[in-house]
Each structure stands twice: as C-alpha cells, then as structure tokens.
Write an enzyme that holds these catalytic residues in place. Structure first.
Site, PDB file in Angstrom:
ATOM      1  N   ASP A 163      45.102  47.151  36.266  1.00 57.09           N
ATOM      2  CA  ASP A 163      44.287  46.392  37.025  1.00 57.09           C
ATOM      3  C   ASP A 163      42.567  47.240  36.738  1.00 57.09           C
ATOM      4  OD1 ASP A 163      42.199  45.740  39.150  1.00 57.09           O
ATOM      5  OD2 ASP A 163      44.002  45.728  40.457  1.00 57.09           O
ATOM      6  N   HIS A 189      45.318  43.057  37.621  1.00 54.18           N
ATOM      7  CA  HIS A 189      44.693  42.622  38.810  1.00 54.18           C
ATOM      8  C   HIS A 189      45.384  41.100  39.130  1.00 54.18           C
ATOM      9  CE1 HIS A 189      42.219  42.654  42.127  1.00 54.18           C
ATOM     10  NE2 HIS A 189      41.930  41.345  41.946  1.00 54.18           N
ATOM     11  N   CYS A 249      43.609  40.634  46.880  1.00 57.90           N
ATOM     12  CA  CYS A 249      42.136  40.889  46.354  1.00 57.90           C
ATOM     13  C   CYS A 249      41.410  41.418  47.404  1.00 57.90           C
ATOM     14  CB  CYS A 249      41.779  39.775  45.528  1.00 57.90           C
ATOM     15  SG  CYS A 249      42.906  39.515  44.129  1.00 57.90           S
TER      16      CYS A 249
END
Length: 300
Positions: free
Chosen positions: A236, A269, A173
């Site tokens: 995502d 994600h 991330c």
C-alpha cells in the site's frame, strides 16, 4: 483515471499510472446505479450478488443536524431479528460495490446498512472528476460522520428485524479509518473490520491537515470499546508499514489483545475492491473469511 493507491484518492504524481475506463449507468432511486466511474477498471469482472431471499430497502433517516441521510439496507427476508453491520464506503459513496457488499453480508445472515455520508454536498458515485470527489469527501468531518453513525444505530434500534444488541461495522479506505473511530466512540458496537484505513497522518501532512483528519486511530487505541480487525496491504503506497507498526504498538500498550492487524504480503491499497485493477483475490478472500469469523464470534 489513476490507480487508487491512497485512501483519500490520488495525488498529482499518481496520474502516470492510469489504466481506468468510465462506467456506464444512470440514476437509480436514491443512489447512482453503477460502479464509480472514477475507479472502474476496464477489465473488471466484479463479484455480483443477487437479492434472492433478501429484503432491500433504500430510504432516508434523520441525522442529528437535520439532514435526511440516505441509506441502503439489505437483510435476509424474514422476521429476524438479525445482527446489524454498518457498512462504511470508500470515497465514492454508496455505489454498486458497496451495495453488493451489503448483499453479501445479508446472505451471511446480517442486516447490512450503508449510509451515504457524502450526500449533503453531492453524491460522489457518478463522478469521474477525482478532484471533485476529493473536495466532496473533505467536507465530511469527524463529528458529522459520527453523527451519521449514531443516526444509523438509532434507526436500526427501532426496526423489529434488527438485533441492535449485536452490532458490527466494516469499512474500506476512507471508511476503514471510520471503523477505528466508531469503535472508539460507540459502546453499542461489538466488533469492527477496517480495510486499509489510514491510521496516522501522512508523513508530509501539514499540522492543519493532520488536525483536520483527526482523531487518528493511532491515538484512539485506549478508547476502543470493541475488538477491531485491521486488514492492510504490504504494498500500500498510501499507508506505510511504519504507521501499521505504530498502530500495533499502540494496541499492545493499551492492552487491546482482542484487536489484530493483518498485513497481506505484496497486496496493494484497495486489494478487496473487485471492480478495480488493485483487486487481489487471495488477500480479498482471506480478509472476507476473517471478517465473517469475527462477526460470527461477536455478533451471533
């Protein structure tokens, strides 16, 4: 708590997707002992890696700005020297998921070191307030973070058990973007693996926000000093495929033929985060196998 569908945490309209529960756990030495409560899924069954035959160290090292930077380090027990992997956390800092990743890498023969980039302000790991977590992360600017990476490299070079001639970096991330940045900054890094790190400013970013988040990976392709493997999810919602394709094009123009981006169909994600609802075992396991294969080629 909302599902974490963006690298820097949720936006206001994400909160209707909430399925989170709070973690339990107290302080353990320099680091919060458990999983980040702001992201832990109620039904989570995270991977746990023991420390058998490993040497674990939690200490502080001097950063360029004088801060005593906490680190968590895991390595095989023995003289070494072992190739080094810097582990860059998500926005929650060095919580149990990141420490477990260090132990997984140590079981594979690496000396894994996770710096606590956010602790100058506050350790975000124990916090359930996402707004506070995001405010803490926003204070970690590019030069500070690169300085902390430099401090980690320097500390590793002084350890007899570390082979500082063989260094990798991986991050998730927020940390995924740091991987691209560090691979462009430091010649000492031999390979990087970026897990769904943002590649370009969000489409709705103001000029000020875009500038504050830079330099962006899409602008750093010419500067990469080592191959980077980027692992991204097709679904995502925070990192659009347009930015992934822009990064691929930038790598091609720069002649970075050893760098590669893999997009996993249907993966959201945070697909590697085994303590979250977003965990996608097939994508996570394939990405980890690709990480180990790259590090085997470049670091061993």
């Amino acid at each position: 708590m909302p599902d974490l569908i963006r690298p820097e945490g949720p936006q206001a309209d994400d909160f209707r997707f909430s399925r989170r529960a709070l973690a339990t756990g107290g302080l353990g030495g320099l680091f919060f002992a458990g999983y980040a409560p702001a992201a832990l899924a109620r039904q989570a069954a995270p991977i746990t890696t023991n420390d058998d035959d490993l040497t674990i160290e939690t200490t502080t090292i001097p950063a360029p700005d004088g801060f005593d930077l906490p680190i968590y380090a895991a390595r095989p027990t023995g003289a070494g020297p072992f190739p080094v992997v810097i582990v860059v956390s998500e926005i929650f800092g060095v919580h149990e998921y990141i420490r477990d990743i260090c132990r997984r890498l140590a079981k594979a023969g690496y000396a894994a070191i996770a710096p606590a980039f956010f602790n100058r302000v506050e350790d975000p790991a124990p916090l359930a307030d996402m707004a506070r977590v995001q405010a803490i992360v926003a204070e970690a600017g590019y030069e500070q973070v690169m300085g902390d990476v430099a401090a980690t490299l320097d500390w590793a070079s002084q350890q007899l058990w570390a082979n500082a001639e063989r260094v990798g970096i991986t991050g998730w991330c927020w940390g995924g973007k740091v991987v691209w940045q560090a691979a462009a900054r430091f010649a000492a890094i031999d390979a990087g693996v970026a897990w769904y790190g943002r590649l370009a400013p969000p489409a709705d970013a103001t000029p000020e926000r875009a500038a504050a988040g830079g330099p962006w990976p899409v602008d750093l392709a010419d500067d990469l000093k080592a191959p980077v493997l980027g692992l991204y999810g097709e679904a995502d919602r925070g990192i659009p495929l347009t930015s992934v394709e822009a990064m691929r094009s930038a790598l091609q123009r720069a002649g970075q033929t050893e760098s590669e981006i893999v997009v996993y169909p249907g993966a959201p994600h945070g697909f590697h985060a085994d303590y979250r609802d977003s965990y996608s075992p097939n994508a996570a396991q394939d990405g980890w196998a690709k990480l180990l294969a790259l590090f085997e080629r470049r670091l061993k």
